[in-house]
Design a protein around this motif. Structure first.
Motif, PDB file in Angstrom:
ATOM      1  N   ILE A 195       0.873  -1.187   0.000  1.00  9.32           N
ATOM      2  CA  ILE A 195       0.000   0.000   0.000  1.00  9.32           C
ATOM      3  C   ILE A 195       0.899   1.223   0.000  1.00  9.32           C
ATOM      4  O   ILE A 195       1.593   1.512   0.976  1.00  9.32           O
ATOM      5  CB  ILE A 195      -0.919   0.029   1.250  1.00  9.32           C
ATOM      6  N   SER A 196       0.878   1.942  -1.081  1.00 10.43           N
ATOM      7  CA  SER A 196       1.829   3.039  -1.237  1.00 10.43           C
ATOM      8  C   SER A 196       1.124   4.318  -1.687  1.00 10.43           C
ATOM      9  O   SER A 196      -0.099   4.439  -1.564  1.00 10.43           O
ATOM     10  CB  SER A 196       2.920   2.608  -2.237  1.00 10.43           C
ATOM     11  N   ASN A 197       1.898   5.227  -2.187  1.00 11.33           N
ATOM     12  CA  ASN A 197       1.347   6.526  -2.611  1.00 11.33           C
ATOM     13  C   ASN A 197       2.160   7.020  -3.803  1.00 11.33           C
ATOM     14  O   ASN A 197       3.287   6.556  -4.034  1.00 11.33           O
ATOM     15  CB  ASN A 197       1.402   7.513  -1.444  1.00 11.33           C
ATOM     16  N   PRO A 198       1.625   7.987  -4.554  1.00 14.44           N
ATOM     17  CA  PRO A 198       2.320   8.429  -5.776  1.00 14.44           C
ATOM     18  C   PRO A 198       3.737   8.930  -5.548  1.00 14.44           C
ATOM     19  O   PRO A 198       4.620   8.684  -6.373  1.00 14.44           O
ATOM     20  CB  PRO A 198       1.414   9.546  -6.308  1.00 14.44           C
ATOM     21  N   ALA A 199       3.997   9.629  -4.445  1.00 10.29           N
ATOM     22  CA  ALA A 199       5.359  10.133  -4.231  1.00 10.29           C
ATOM     23  C   ALA A 199       6.334   8.968  -4.118  1.00 10.29           C
ATOM     24  O   ALA A 199       7.437   9.009  -4.668  1.00 10.29           O
ATOM     25  CB  ALA A 199       5.417  11.004  -2.976  1.00 10.29           C
ATOM     26  N   GLU A 200       5.915   7.910  -3.419  1.00 10.41           N
ATOM     27  CA  GLU A 200       6.827   6.777  -3.220  1.00 10.41           C
ATOM     28  C   GLU A 200       6.820   5.814  -4.405  1.00 10.41           C
ATOM     29  O   GLU A 200       7.626   4.897  -4.459  1.00 10.41           O
ATOM     30  CB  GLU A 200       6.478   6.049  -1.919  1.00 10.41           C
ATOM     31  N   ILE A 201       5.926   6.057  -5.351  1.00 10.36           N
ATOM     32  CA  ILE A 201       5.888   5.225  -6.559  1.00 10.36           C
ATOM     33  C   ILE A 201       6.548   5.950  -7.734  1.00 10.36           C
ATOM     34  O   ILE A 201       7.231   5.344  -8.560  1.00 10.36           O
ATOM     35  CB  ILE A 201       4.416   4.890  -6.934  1.00 10.36           C
ATOM     36  N   GLY A 202       6.373   7.270  -7.773  1.00 13.25           N
ATOM     37  CA  GLY A 202       6.742   7.999  -8.997  1.00 13.25           C
ATOM     38  C   GLY A 202       7.818   9.054  -8.829  1.00 13.25           C
ATOM     39  O   GLY A 202       7.812  10.061  -9.547  1.00 13.25           O
ATOM     40  N   THR A 203       8.757   8.847  -7.874  1.00 16.07           N
ATOM     41  CA  THR A 203       9.826   9.848  -7.696  1.00 16.07           C
ATOM     42  C   THR A 203      11.184   9.204  -7.954  1.00 16.07           C
ATOM     43  O   THR A 203      12.068   9.229  -7.089  1.00 16.07           O
ATOM     44  CB  THR A 203       9.767  10.466  -6.274  1.00 16.07           C
ATOM     45  N   TYR A 204      11.345   8.616  -9.144  1.00 15.81           N
ATOM     46  CA  TYR A 204      12.600   7.901  -9.433  1.00 15.81           C
ATOM     47  C   TYR A 204      13.221   8.284 -10.773  1.00 15.81           C
ATOM     48  O   TYR A 204      14.414   8.059 -10.994  1.00 15.81           O
ATOM     49  CB  TYR A 204      12.351   6.378  -9.396  1.00 15.81           C
ATOM     50  N   LEU A 205      12.411   8.852 -11.661  1.00 14.67           N
ATOM     51  CA  LEU A 205      12.890   9.089 -13.032  1.00 14.67           C
ATOM     52  C   LEU A 205      14.143   9.946 -13.096  1.00 14.67           C
ATOM     53  O   LEU A 205      15.059   9.662 -13.874  1.00 14.67           O
ATOM     54  CB  LEU A 205      11.802   9.828 -13.810  1.00 14.67           C
ATOM     55  N   VAL A 206      14.198  10.980 -12.290  1.00  8.47           N
ATOM     56  CA  VAL A 206      15.307  11.929 -12.376  1.00  8.47           C
ATOM     57  C   VAL A 206      16.625  11.242 -12.005  1.00  8.47           C
ATOM     58  O   VAL A 206      17.629  11.372 -12.715  1.00  8.47           O
ATOM     59  CB  VAL A 206      15.018  13.158 -11.483  1.00  8.47           C
ATOM     60  N   GLU A 207      16.608  10.449 -10.933  1.00  6.48           N
ATOM     61  CA  GLU A 207      17.833   9.746 -10.519  1.00  6.48           C
ATOM     62  C   GLU A 207      18.125   8.567 -11.447  1.00  6.48           C
ATOM     63  O   GLU A 207      19.258   8.413 -11.925  1.00  6.48           O
ATOM     64  CB  GLU A 207      17.715   9.221  -9.073  1.00  6.48           C
ATOM     65  N   TYR A 208      17.130   7.743 -11.713  1.00 10.42           N
ATOM     66  CA  TYR A 208      17.378   6.548 -12.536  1.00 10.42           C
ATOM     67  C   TYR A 208      17.771   6.944 -13.965  1.00 10.42           C
ATOM     68  O   TYR A 208      18.628   6.302 -14.573  1.00 10.42           O
ATOM     69  CB  TYR A 208      16.138   5.632 -12.540  1.00 10.42           C
ATOM     70  N   GLY A 209      17.141   7.996 -14.472  1.00 11.69           N
ATOM     71  CA  GLY A 209      17.494   8.467 -15.821  1.00 11.69           C
ATOM     72  C   GLY A 209      18.916   8.998 -15.860  1.00 11.69           C
ATOM     73  O   GLY A 209      19.659   8.782 -16.821  1.00 11.69           O
ATOM     74  N   THR A 210      19.310   9.695 -14.804  1.00 11.15           N
ATOM     75  CA  THR A 210      20.677  10.234 -14.744  1.00 11.15           C
ATOM     76  C   THR A 210      21.684   9.091 -14.647  1.00 11.15           C
ATOM     77  O   THR A 210      22.741   9.124 -15.287  1.00 11.15           O
ATOM     78  CB  THR A 210      20.805  11.197 -13.538  1.00 11.15           C
ATOM     79  N   LEU A 211      21.336   8.056 -13.903  1.00  9.07           N
ATOM     80  CA  LEU A 211      22.238   6.898 -13.821  1.00  9.07           C
ATOM     81  C   LEU A 211      22.335   6.203 -15.180  1.00  9.07           C
ATOM     82  O   LEU A 211      23.428   5.816 -15.616  1.00  9.07           O
ATOM     83  CB  LEU A 211      21.749   5.914 -12.750  1.00  9.07           C
ATOM     84  N   SER A 212      21.212   6.048 -15.857  1.00  9.18           N
ATOM     85  CA  SER A 212      21.245   5.452 -17.199  1.00  9.18           C
ATOM     86  C   SER A 212      22.136   6.270 -18.123  1.00  9.18           C
ATOM     87  O   SER A 212      22.927   5.727 -18.899  1.00  9.18           O
ATOM     88  CB  SER A 212      19.834   5.376 -17.794  1.00  9.18           C
ATOM     89  N   LYS A 213      22.043   7.580 -18.016  1.00  9.95           N
ATOM     90  CA  LYS A 213      22.869   8.459 -18.860  1.00  9.95           C
ATOM     91  C   LYS A 213      24.359   8.228 -18.589  1.00  9.95           C
ATOM     92  O   LYS A 213      25.153   8.113 -19.521  1.00  9.95           O
ATOM     93  CB  LYS A 213      22.490   9.915 -18.557  1.00  9.95           C
TER      94      LYS A 213
END
Ligand code: DMJ
Length: 462
Positions: A185-203
């Motif tokens: 049982i979660s919430n949008p902040a804990e589900i959808g706050t990863y793109l900026v870090e994960y995308g930067t790592l992918s880069k």
């Protein structure tokens, strides 16, 4: 108060006369309460830096190597059984930006000596991601030492196991050693706050799996919006069912909205832009609330759009910066005026207030950064001296009411100013960084060339 309203409501502010005096950049501005006042940016930047040093010294003296200092009892505190060096990792890029070279070197040596993620403990994916993973990534970008990147990738490989759910939305907790997950049982902040870090790592690694995992979670979450395009506060990541239909921009949803926009800008991702446009429209249509006291954002039922609460607080204050970033400077300015008003009602902002009654609902102040963040963004876009004054006045009160002999302390209640035994790492990562950058003229960081993660760690856009 009326005078304040007249001034704060005016979109065209009266001035900014920049001039040089004694080698210092000065800007004069009409004071928010109607008196002429000069904000000496250099002096303010130095004051913020000195207060950073004061708090850092407290951490070093009483909590070196631990996650955080408890400033009243002067005891060290760890979140889990082993320290993740929350404070030094979170604070590192602020020290670089403040030119605190010796302190940064000490923190760096500690990080490379002590930081080890191969520990059998369940951690909160969101918090560890934005503070530790996020801090290591910006440390790498600013310092260039590849060991920061190796640590960031090692951590990400452990955290990414949280995304192994039937929907692709991450669980709240993951064991760093075993990869075991919990907290469906979660919430949008804990589900959808990863793109900026994960995308930067992918880069930086050339490995797309990180960005793909974060994007998959974001897409799955976006698919759960209501027909009005509003986001639910509660989500079950296993079933994809809404568990709480209340919608708002407050904690639990805030940084999901932030990352939809920031992801679209940082990675020039049209898919995210296509999500952001209707999301922002819905937020402005159903959550925005204009009262005689200003512009606010309240809570509403995601299906009917009906108002469920007139709550606004310290966390919501981030949205003025988000509005500025999406080029809605008119709303951004109006909301930052409200943010400042919220701060000044009791000299320090509360965690939650009712913007209809203008009374405090929940009076803690956790040394949060969002109001400084808003002033910084608005100043970058408008060059309007009003934001320097907001920053100066808020900072003065922060020093007056939250400073202790050895560090800084949160407040139990902004009405009584009673202190609380806590100094979160985001005080170093965000609050003091945004306050400093608001006044800093060194050009060390070009606001328009970076995107900050939600913990104020900057990543280059190029
Ligand atoms: C920080 O950890 C982050 O800014 C997060 O998005 C919200 N809460 C705190 C600061 O208030």
């Amino acid at each position: 108060m009326k005078k304040y309203l007249r001034l704060s409501g005016a979109i065209l502010f009266l001035l900014i006369v920049g001039f040089q005096a004694q080698g210092q950049a000065l800007e004069t501005a009409v004071s928010l309460d109607g008196n002429s006042q000069t904000v000496d940016k250099k002096e303010m930047a130095n004051r913020v830096k000195a207060e950073f040093m004061h708090a850092w010294k407290g951490y070093k003296t009483y909590a070196w190597g631990y996650d955080a200092l408890q400033p009243l009892s002067k005891k060290p505190h760890n979140w889990y059984k082993k320290s993740l060096l929350m404070t030094p990792v979170d604070a590192f890029d602020t020290m670089i930006l403040m030119d605190l070279t010796d302190e940064a070197n000490e923190a760096k040596a500690l990080i490379f000596k002590e930081l080890d993620f191969d520990v059998d403990m369940d951690v909160q994916n969101f918090e560890v991601s934005i503070r530790v993973f996020g801090g290591l990534l910006s440390a790498y970008e600013l310092d260039g030492d590849r060991r920061f990147l190796s640590l960031a990738e090692d951590l990400a490989k452990r955290l990414i196991k949280a995304f192994d759910s039937p929907t692709g939305m991450p669980y709240r907790y993951v064991n760093l050693k075993t990869g075991a997950t919990s907290g469906a049982i979660s919430n949008p902040a804990e589900i959808g706050t990863y793109l900026v870090e994960y995308g930067t790592l992918s880069k930086h690694t050339g490995n797309p799996v990180y960005y793909q995992a974060a994007l998959k979670a974001m897409n799955a979450l976006y698919a759960l919006r209501s027909p009005l395009n509003l986001t639910a506060e509660g989500i079950n990541v296993e079933t994809g069912k809404v568990t709480n239909p209340e919608s708002h921009i407050s904690g639990c949803i805030d940084s999901y909205l932030e990352y939809m926009l920031k992801g679209s800008i940082l990675f020039k991702d049209q898919e995210l832009t296509a999500m952001w446009t209707p999301t922002l429209e819905a937020v402005n249509k159903y959550l925005a609330d204009q009262t005689p006291d200003g512009l606010w954002y309240g809570h509403a039922d995601m299906y009917s759009g009906n108002r469920t609460a007139s709550s606004y607080g310290a966390l919501d204050a981030f949205f003025s910066g988000t509005l500025a970033l999406t080029n809605d400077l008119e709303r951004a300015a109006a909301l930052q005026s409200s943010n400042y008003k919220m701060w000044m009602l009791n000299d320090i902002e509360p965690e939650v207030m009712n913007y209809r009654t203008m009374k405090v609902d929940y009076g803690t102040y956790a040394l949060r950064p969002e109001n400084f963040e808003g002033a910084y963004y608005l100043y970058q876009y408008t060059n309007d001296g009003r934001y320097l004054e907001m920053g100066k006045n808020m900072f003065n009160n922060l020093v007056k009411f939250c400073r202790t002999d050895d560090a800084y302390a949160a407040l139990k209640d902004v009405r009584t100013k009673e202190k609380q035994d806590s100094m979160e790492s985001f005080f170093f990562a965000e609050t003091l960084k945004y306050a400093y950058l608001l006044f800093d003229d060194s050009g060390k960081l070009d606001f328009h060339k970076v995107i900050f993660n939600t913990e104020a760690h900057p990543y280059r856009m190029d």
